[in-house]
Design a protein around this motif. Structure first.
Motif, PDB file in Angstrom:
ATOM      1  N   ILE A   1      -4.887   3.473   7.447  1.00  0.00           N
ATOM      2  CA  ILE A   1      -4.346   2.936   6.197  1.00  0.00           C
ATOM      3  C   ILE A   1      -3.070   2.174   6.538  1.00  0.00           C
ATOM      4  CG2 ILE A   1      -3.650   3.453   3.832  1.00  0.00           C
ATOM      5  CD1 ILE A   1      -6.492   4.421   4.543  1.00  0.00           C
ATOM      6  N   GLY A   2      -3.019   0.880   6.155  1.00  0.00           N
ATOM      7  CA  GLY A   2      -1.901   0.029   6.528  1.00  0.00           C
ATOM      8  C   GLY A   2      -0.639   0.280   5.725  1.00  0.00           C
ATOM      9  N   LYS A   3       0.440  -0.381   6.138  1.00  0.00           N
ATOM     10  CA  LYS A   3       1.744  -0.251   5.477  1.00  0.00           C
ATOM     11  C   LYS A   3       1.666  -0.726   4.029  1.00  0.00           C
ATOM     12  CE  LYS A   3       4.098  -1.161   9.860  1.00  0.00           C
ATOM     13  NZ  LYS A   3       4.953  -2.114  10.613  1.00  0.00           N
TER      14      LYS A   3
ATOM     15  N   ASP B   1      -2.631  -3.837   5.774  1.00  0.00           N
ATOM     16  CA  ASP B   1      -1.340  -3.738   5.085  1.00  0.00           C
ATOM     17  C   ASP B   1      -1.424  -4.319   3.671  1.00  0.00           C
ATOM     18  OD1 ASP B   1      -0.471  -2.767   7.474  1.00  0.00           O
ATOM     19  OD2 ASP B   1       0.793  -4.486   7.996  1.00  0.00           O
ATOM     20  N   GLU B   2      -0.771  -3.635   2.733  1.00  0.00           N
ATOM     21  CA  GLU B   2      -0.577  -4.110   1.359  1.00  0.00           C
ATOM     22  C   GLU B   2      -1.906  -4.340   0.618  1.00  0.00           C
ATOM     23  OE1 GLU B   2       2.232  -7.328   1.158  1.00  0.00           O
ATOM     24  OE2 GLU B   2       3.492  -6.456   2.713  1.00  0.00           O
ATOM     25  N   VAL B   3      -2.933  -3.608   0.995  1.00  0.00           N
ATOM     26  CA  VAL B   3      -4.231  -3.673   0.299  1.00  0.00           C
ATOM     27  C   VAL B   3      -4.333  -2.473  -0.639  1.00  0.00           C
ATOM     28  CG1 VAL B   3      -6.738  -3.445   0.607  1.00  0.00           C
ATOM     29  CG2 VAL B   3      -5.420  -4.983   2.079  1.00  0.00           C
ATOM     30  N   VAL B   4      -4.869  -2.728  -1.844  1.00  0.00           N
ATOM     31  CA  VAL B   4      -5.031  -1.671  -2.849  1.00  0.00           C
ATOM     32  C   VAL B   4      -6.524  -1.398  -3.050  1.00  0.00           C
ATOM     33  CG1 VAL B   4      -4.578  -0.968  -5.227  1.00  0.00           C
ATOM     34  CG2 VAL B   4      -2.898  -2.362  -3.995  1.00  0.00           C
ATOM     35  N   VAL B   5      -6.914  -0.153  -2.912  1.00  0.00           N
ATOM     36  CA  VAL B   5      -8.317   0.258  -3.106  1.00  0.00           C
ATOM     37  C   VAL B   5      -8.339   1.268  -4.251  1.00  0.00           C
ATOM     38  CG1 VAL B   5     -10.376   1.218  -2.012  1.00  0.00           C
ATOM     39  CG2 VAL B   5      -8.689  -0.019  -0.631  1.00  0.00           C
ATOM     40  N   ILE B   6      -9.010   0.910  -5.362  1.00  0.00           N
ATOM     41  CA  ILE B   6      -8.993   1.742  -6.556  1.00  0.00           C
ATOM     42  C   ILE B   6     -10.425   2.082  -6.978  1.00  0.00           C
ATOM     43  CG2 ILE B   6      -8.296   1.900  -8.974  1.00  0.00           C
ATOM     44  CD1 ILE B   6      -6.096  -0.113  -8.401  1.00  0.00           C
TER      45      ILE B   6
END
Length: 413
Positions: A359-361, A388-393
């Motif tokens: 999981i990225g920063k 980095d800075e990716v959102v998984v919902i």
């Protein structure tokens, strides 16, 4: 006076690969019974409960996974608990009653007076010694663990009617179309060896073998081994025996869940962590943000995991072996599996992160936490990379995928 030599054995039904489809993608490479809840394999919890049974001689795991998939675990748990644990592989699915009968010679090796039968995908506090005491008082052939649930959810399970005074099982029906009772079967049983004769009798009736005539003991043995391929304990055995003073019930007032999906597994992990608080507090992590990470509520951290002191963990978090958690990470209501790396300031909430994932920063892996919805929790399969800075919902990501852009309510194949 009760004999001190009286022995008890336990049988745990673990199923097989074909039965773990609802648990995908987490069951692709790991058998569902070995998936960790509260830091321990799912099957570990009923096995540990069996250790508390007086005069326990052996524990049998029955399923149709390949033996090599359980060999290492069976060896380690046998040594840990100092109780023989054996895995018995079925040649094919026989049903819960059929598998019990199929391995009856092995189960009866120690001439046990009582046989516990548990389903691996049940989450509860397993009150087995109390259940054994009640069973002996009843004097029947078998006793079922039961619990009261809401009328709305009862038809998802086996509903039953019991005598309020004697606790005798009077009526049993599996997943009825119309409401019968708010009392359901928990999938935990205790039987005397007479259960084998009952399985024979009911099964022979099912196969309409009543006209079989045998003239000697050898012929009788051959006939009784010729049972139907698949015999279910609930519909085929419990229903016909109800109301005949053979079966009784023991009601639990504690927690109970059936572990059908990954979403429910997070809930069950929380239930077991809460049980640790009372029964095994040494298993729970502690920390106030000075030398160790800040820990909120019930949290399990494997001794080999490395968690930065500025991270904040909990409530209801389970962290497996060799996990690396960087500064500023926030974990809530999640299961982190072996060899995961979580970089600075990432947030994981209502999620399961698969083995060897990263999981990225400043990334977020989260869901709304509805355990019963298909996308109510986010699941990352094995070796998933979230940049980095990716959102998984509210998403499910199959193994070996790399996400470089945000996703919501998606299944990434």
């Amino acid at each position: 006076m009760e004999s001190l030599e009286e022995k008890v054995v336990a049988v745990i039904i673990v199923g097989g690969p074909a039965e773990g489809t609802r648990f995908r993608p987490l069951s692709f490479n790991t058998p569902k019974p070995l998936f960790p809840l509260a830091g321990h394999p799912m099957v570990h919890h009923p096995i540990s409960a069996c250790k508390k049974i007086p005069n326990l001689a052996q524990i049998f795991l029955i399923g149709f996974y390949e033996g090599r998939e359980f060999a290492l675990y069976v060896s380690s748990i046998s040594n840990e608990l100092k109780v023989p644990v054996r895995y018995l592989k079925e040649d094919k699915p026989h049903g819960s009653a059929g598998s019990l009968y199929y391995f009856r010679d092995q189960i009866m090796e120690d001439s046990p007076s009582h046989i516990f039968l548990l389903n691996c995908d049940v989450c509860c506090n397993f009150p087995l010694p109390n259940m054994l005491d009640a069973h002996k008082r009843y004097g029947g052939m078998g006793t079922l663990l039961v619990i009261k649930v809401s009328a709305e959810s009862a038809n998802q399970f086996g509903e039953l009617v019991a005598d309020p005074i004697t606790k005798e099982l009077l009526h049993y029906t599996e997943k009825p179309e119309t409401f019968v009772s708010d009392l359901i079967n928990c999938g935990v049983y205790i039987f005397t060896p007479k259960i084998f004769s009952a399985i024979e009798d009911v099964s022979m009736h099912l196969e309409d073998r009543a006209n079989v005539r045998v003239s000697n003991f050898e012929a009788l043995q051959m006939a009784t081994r010729s049972l139907p391929d698949f015999v279910r304990l609930d519909q085929d055995i419990l229903s016909p025996l109800a109301g005949k003073k053979h079966l009784y019930t023991y009601e639990t007032m504690d927690f109970w869940e059936q572990i059908k999906t990954p979403g429910i597994s997070i809930k069950c992990s929380a239930l077991y962590l809460a049980q640790f608080r009372v029964a095994s507090p040494h298993l729970l992590a502690k920390g106030d943000g000075t030398k160790n990470a800040t820990v909120v509520g019930d949290v399990y951290i494997h001794p080999s995991a490395k968690v930065h002191p500025t991270a904040k963990i909990g409530p209801n978090v389970s962290i497996s072996a060799n996990v690396r958690i960087a500064p500023g990470v926030r974990l809530i209501n999640c299961i982190i599996l072996d060899d995961v790396e979580i970089d600075e300031n990432a947030v994981i909430m209502h999620a399961i992160v698969g083995w060897k994932s990263s999981i990225g920063k400043w990334s977020r892996v989260q869901a709304d936490g509805d355990y019963n919805k298909k996308l109510g929790i986010t699941i990352l399969g094995e070796a998933v990379s979230v940049e980095d800075e990716v959102v998984v919902i509210n998403s499910i990501v199959l193994p070996n995928k790399s996400l470089n852009e945000s996703v919501q309510e998606e299944i990434i194949l």
